[in-house]
Design a protein around this motif. Structure first.
Motif, short mmCIF file in Angstrom:
data_model
loop_
_atom_site.label_atom_id
_atom_site.label_comp_id
_atom_site.label_asym_id
_atom_site.label_seq_id
_atom_site.Cartn_x
_atom_site.Cartn_y
_atom_site.Cartn_z
N GLY A 142 -4.45 -13.86 -37.39
CA GLY A 142 -3.08 -13.44 -37.14
C GLY A 142 -2.22 -14.62 -36.72
N ILE A 143 -1.06 -14.78 -37.34
CA ILE A 143 -0.13 -15.85 -36.98
C ILE A 143 1.22 -15.21 -36.65
N GLN A 144 1.62 -15.32 -35.40
CA GLN A 144 2.89 -14.75 -34.96
C GLN A 144 3.88 -15.88 -34.71
N ILE A 145 4.99 -15.85 -35.44
CA ILE A 145 5.99 -16.92 -35.36
C ILE A 145 7.28 -16.34 -34.80
N ARG A 146 7.65 -16.79 -33.62
CA ARG A 146 8.93 -16.39 -33.02
C ARG A 146 9.71 -17.65 -32.71
N ALA B 119 4.13 -1.39 -35.10
CA ALA B 119 3.04 -1.42 -36.09
C ALA B 119 2.54 -2.84 -36.29
N GLU B 120 3.44 -3.82 -36.31
CA GLU B 120 3.02 -5.21 -36.53
C GLU B 120 2.32 -5.78 -35.30
N ILE B 121 2.77 -5.41 -34.11
CA ILE B 121 2.06 -5.83 -32.90
C ILE B 121 0.63 -5.32 -32.96
N TYR B 122 0.47 -4.06 -33.33
CA TYR B 122 -0.86 -3.47 -33.37
C TYR B 122 -1.72 -4.11 -34.45
N LEU B 123 -1.15 -4.34 -35.63
CA LEU B 123 -1.89 -5.01 -36.69
C LEU B 123 -2.33 -6.40 -36.25
N LEU B 124 -1.43 -7.11 -35.60
CA LEU B 124 -1.76 -8.45 -35.11
C LEU B 124 -2.92 -8.39 -34.12
N TYR C 204 2.26 -11.67 -26.49
CA TYR C 204 1.50 -11.31 -25.29
C TYR C 204 0.85 -9.92 -25.45
N VAL C 205 1.64 -8.97 -25.95
CA VAL C 205 1.12 -7.61 -26.10
C VAL C 205 -0.05 -7.58 -27.09
N ALA C 206 0.11 -8.27 -28.22
CA ALA C 206 -0.94 -8.27 -29.24
C ALA C 206 -2.23 -8.89 -28.71
N GLN C 207 -2.12 -10.02 -28.01
CA GLN C 207 -3.33 -10.68 -27.52
C GLN C 207 -4.02 -9.83 -26.45
N GLY C 208 -3.22 -9.15 -25.62
CA GLY C 208 -3.80 -8.30 -24.59
C GLY C 208 -4.52 -7.10 -25.16
N LEU C 209 -3.90 -6.43 -26.13
CA LEU C 209 -4.55 -5.27 -26.76
C LEU C 209 -5.83 -5.69 -27.48
N GLY C 210 -5.77 -6.85 -28.13
CA GLY C 210 -6.93 -7.33 -28.87
C GLY C 210 -7.98 -7.98 -28.02
N GLY C 211 -7.68 -8.28 -26.76
CA GLY C 211 -8.64 -8.95 -25.90
C GLY C 211 -8.92 -10.37 -26.36
N LEU C 212 -7.88 -11.05 -26.88
CA LEU C 212 -8.05 -12.38 -27.46
C LEU C 212 -7.34 -13.44 -26.62
N LYS C 213 -7.91 -14.65 -26.66
CA LYS C 213 -7.25 -15.82 -26.09
C LYS C 213 -6.71 -16.64 -27.26
N PRO C 214 -5.45 -16.48 -27.59
CA PRO C 214 -4.92 -17.07 -28.81
C PRO C 214 -4.67 -18.57 -28.67
N TRP C 215 -4.44 -19.19 -29.82
CA TRP C 215 -3.93 -20.56 -29.86
C TRP C 215 -2.42 -20.46 -29.74
N VAL D 142 -4.79 -13.55 -43.82
CA VAL D 142 -3.89 -14.08 -42.80
C VAL D 142 -2.68 -13.16 -42.69
N LEU D 143 -2.52 -12.54 -41.53
CA LEU D 143 -1.37 -11.69 -41.27
C LEU D 143 -0.30 -12.52 -40.58
N VAL D 144 0.86 -12.61 -41.20
CA VAL D 144 1.98 -13.36 -40.63
C VAL D 144 3.02 -12.35 -40.14
N THR D 145 3.41 -12.47 -38.88
CA THR D 145 4.50 -11.65 -38.36
C THR D 145 5.63 -12.58 -37.95
N SER D 146 6.80 -12.33 -38.51
CA SER D 146 7.97 -13.16 -38.24
C SER D 146 9.19 -12.40 -38.68
N LEU D 147 10.33 -12.66 -38.05
CA LEU D 147 11.58 -12.07 -38.50
C LEU D 147 12.02 -12.65 -39.84
N ASN D 148 11.48 -13.83 -40.18
CA ASN D 148 11.88 -14.53 -41.41
C ASN D 148 10.69 -14.57 -42.37
#
Length: 531
Positions: free
Chosen positions: A333-337, A435-440, A456-467, A383-389
């Motif tokens: 998962g790649i989240q770009i804000r 839906a995208e937070i959950y998918l991430l 933050y929400v995605a990493q917490g739900l997933g129990g992940l320590k992201p890069w 690779v799931l990309v979440t971004s406004l763009n």
């Protein structure tokens, strides 16, 4: 004797083969959305998803060998109408079992709080009496049922984090949590508490509560400042948003907490995950340590307990996951804000994401010299990309479409939506975001953007320590581009820096070992686990 030895070995091989086939069949069944193993022990015909997991090597955490994944290690209770909220019990089919087990004490307190919500929630006699007292506007005393009302405010990520913060505070102070259903909140989440509702009834008497702000005379901070506090007012407004004053921040002092215990109705507005500062209040420290022996699991446990996507949102999640992500060997998962007035895409952001994913071997290099055709049996990565763009997704997709990877992996890129601008007041915008937070959060590995509550929400739900992608300055990709965080906990962006006993400023990130400064915001606070 030789024949006997051969028979034993052959039997062992046969048993091993059967077990292997069962494991493979179970994995396939999970991907098809079927239960691996069914059990009707609850007497209501409902089934528990059970996976056998070995106990931890160090013998800590008291983890049961057999985990009821459908109930998330005991966080959830059976008995809900499953069709009314499909995600509550189906989420275990889409997510790897968490290695982080809730404490027995947390489970006990959750059951106690559920009983309180049922006893005192909307449409009960206790609630009716409490509302009548609130309407009277007179000095009233604490009763059997006391309340914390959460006001919908800010973007979706902030709202989720503040609801979790408010819920923890409700547990600590034995209050009923009532959630304002505005901004689409009621369309996003299922009810978390059995046999009651957590949504604030529309006929709640304080109609102007959504207009409360830092300047409201009803705020606790302003009443402290003007010395206008009554002995026991009908309610108090807690302003814990980013623009709160030094008087508002006194909420986090123990003496002030003792006073607030005498107020039956508290109304809260915040855009902060203020949990770390609750851990600095002496009166709550022992309780919090028992609730969360692993300090960095607060949002992981409370988030999975509270936030179940509504059926509409769950349909969006499962359709997308089954169509594009389910069959991949690994999900990144790649989240770009980007916090910029222009929409982008920006080359420096693309350069930073590429530098991070290649440097940390999250994505393979591409071979620009040879037109290599990968094997049909090559390892696949979605690779799931979440971004406004959509620009970042398109550049990634083209790069890995036009060139083969050097390690032979097949890489596919997917982006569910690109809304261009955040619009937190639109119902469908919020549904897509949730839906995208959950998918991430269903990723195996995650890359997130600094300062982003979405991540933050995605990493917490997933129990992940992201890069974590560091925030760029002057439109230049930072070096290093990212680092892996120490904790999956969200960051408290605007904490107080005040020693309540000494009544002077202090670095609250250095008071206890489990509350540290955030990786992405040097003045923020987050929980870390020292063990």
């Amino acid at each position: 004797m030789l024949l006997l030895r051969w028979s034993v070995s052959a039997g062992a091989l046969l048993v091993f083969g059967v077990l292997l086939l069962l494991l493979l069949a179970g994995g396939s069944a999970a991907r098809r959305g079927q239960f691996i193993h069914a059990d009707s022990s609850d007497g209501a015909g409902r089934h528990d998803l059970r996976l056998v997991r070995p106990p931890p090597e160090d013998g800590t955490s008291g983890s049961p060998e057999v985990v009821k994944d459908k109930l998330l290690g005991g966080l959830l209770v059976p008995g809900f109408d499953e069709q009314a909220c499909l995600s509550r019990y189906q989420s275990a089919l889409y997510r790897q079992p968490s290695p982080h087990f809730p404490s027995t004490y947390l489970l006990e307190r959750l059951r106690e709080h559920e009983a309180l919500q049922k006893k005192c929630g909307p449409h009960t006699e206790f609630y009716r009496k409490a509302v009548e007292q609130l309407k009277s506007g007179q000095d009233i005393k604490v009763m059997d049922c006391n309340y914390l009302v959460w006001i919908a405010y800010s973007g979706l990520g902030n709202r989720i984090l503040t609801i979790a913060s408010a819920f923890l505070y409700s547990i600590l102070t034995n209050r009923v949590l009532l959630v304002d259903g505005d901004k689409g909140t009621a369309d996003l989440f299922c009810e978390p508490f059995p046999e009651t509702s957590w949504f604030l009834p529309p006929d709640f008497p304080t109609k102007h509560l959504k207009n409360f702000s830092a300047g409201s005379p009803e705020s606790y901070g302003n009443m402290l400042k003007s010395k206008a506090l009554q002995s026991s007012p009908a309610f108090l407004y807690l302003h814990l948003a980013h623009d709160y004053s030094d008087f508002d921040k006194l909420f986090f002092c123990e003496d002030n907490q003792q006073y607030l215990q005498t107020i039956p109705w508290l109304i809260l507005k915040s855009d902060n995950y203020f949990v770390p500062s609750l851990f600095l209040i002496p009166a709550y420290q022992e309780e919090l340590m028992k609730l969360f022996p692993q300090r960095d699991t607060v949002f992981h446990h409370l988030g999975r307990y509270l936030f179940h996507p509504s059926n509409v949102v769950w349909g969006m999640v499962t359709r997308y996951y089954d169509s594009y992500l389910a069959t991949a060997d690994e999900k990144l998962g790649i989240q770009i804000r980007v916090f910029d007035t222009e929409t982008g895409p920006f080359q420096h952001v693309l350069d930073q994401v590429l530098a991070c994913t290649l440097k940390e071997h999250l994505l393979p290099e591409v071979n620009t010299q040879e037109p290599v055709v990968p094997s049909r049996k090559a390892r696949s990565k979605a690779v799931l990309v979440t971004s406004l763009n959509s620009g970042y997704y398109e550049k990634f997709r083209n790069m890995y479409w036009e060139h083969p990877t050097t390690n032979g992996e097949t890489i596919s890129f997917h982006q569910p939506s690109h809304e261009e601008h955040q619009n937190s007041d639109k119902k469908m915008h919020n549904m897509k975001a949730w839906a995208e937070i959950y998918l991430l959060s269903l990723s195996d590995v995650m890359v997130t953007s600094a300062w982003s509550t979405f991540g933050y929400v995605a990493q917490g739900l997933g129990g992940l320590k992201p890069w974590l992608l560091f925030k760029p300055e002057n439109r230049t990709a930072p070096d290093p581009p990212c680092r892996q965080v120490l904790s999956m906990e969200p960051c408290f962006h605007a904490p107080p820096f005040y020693d309540c006993k000494a009544k002077r400023g202090v670095d609250t990130g250095k008071l206890v070992p489990h509350v540290r400064h955030c990786e992405d915001m040097s003045w923020g606070l987050k929980l870390v686990d020292q063990s």
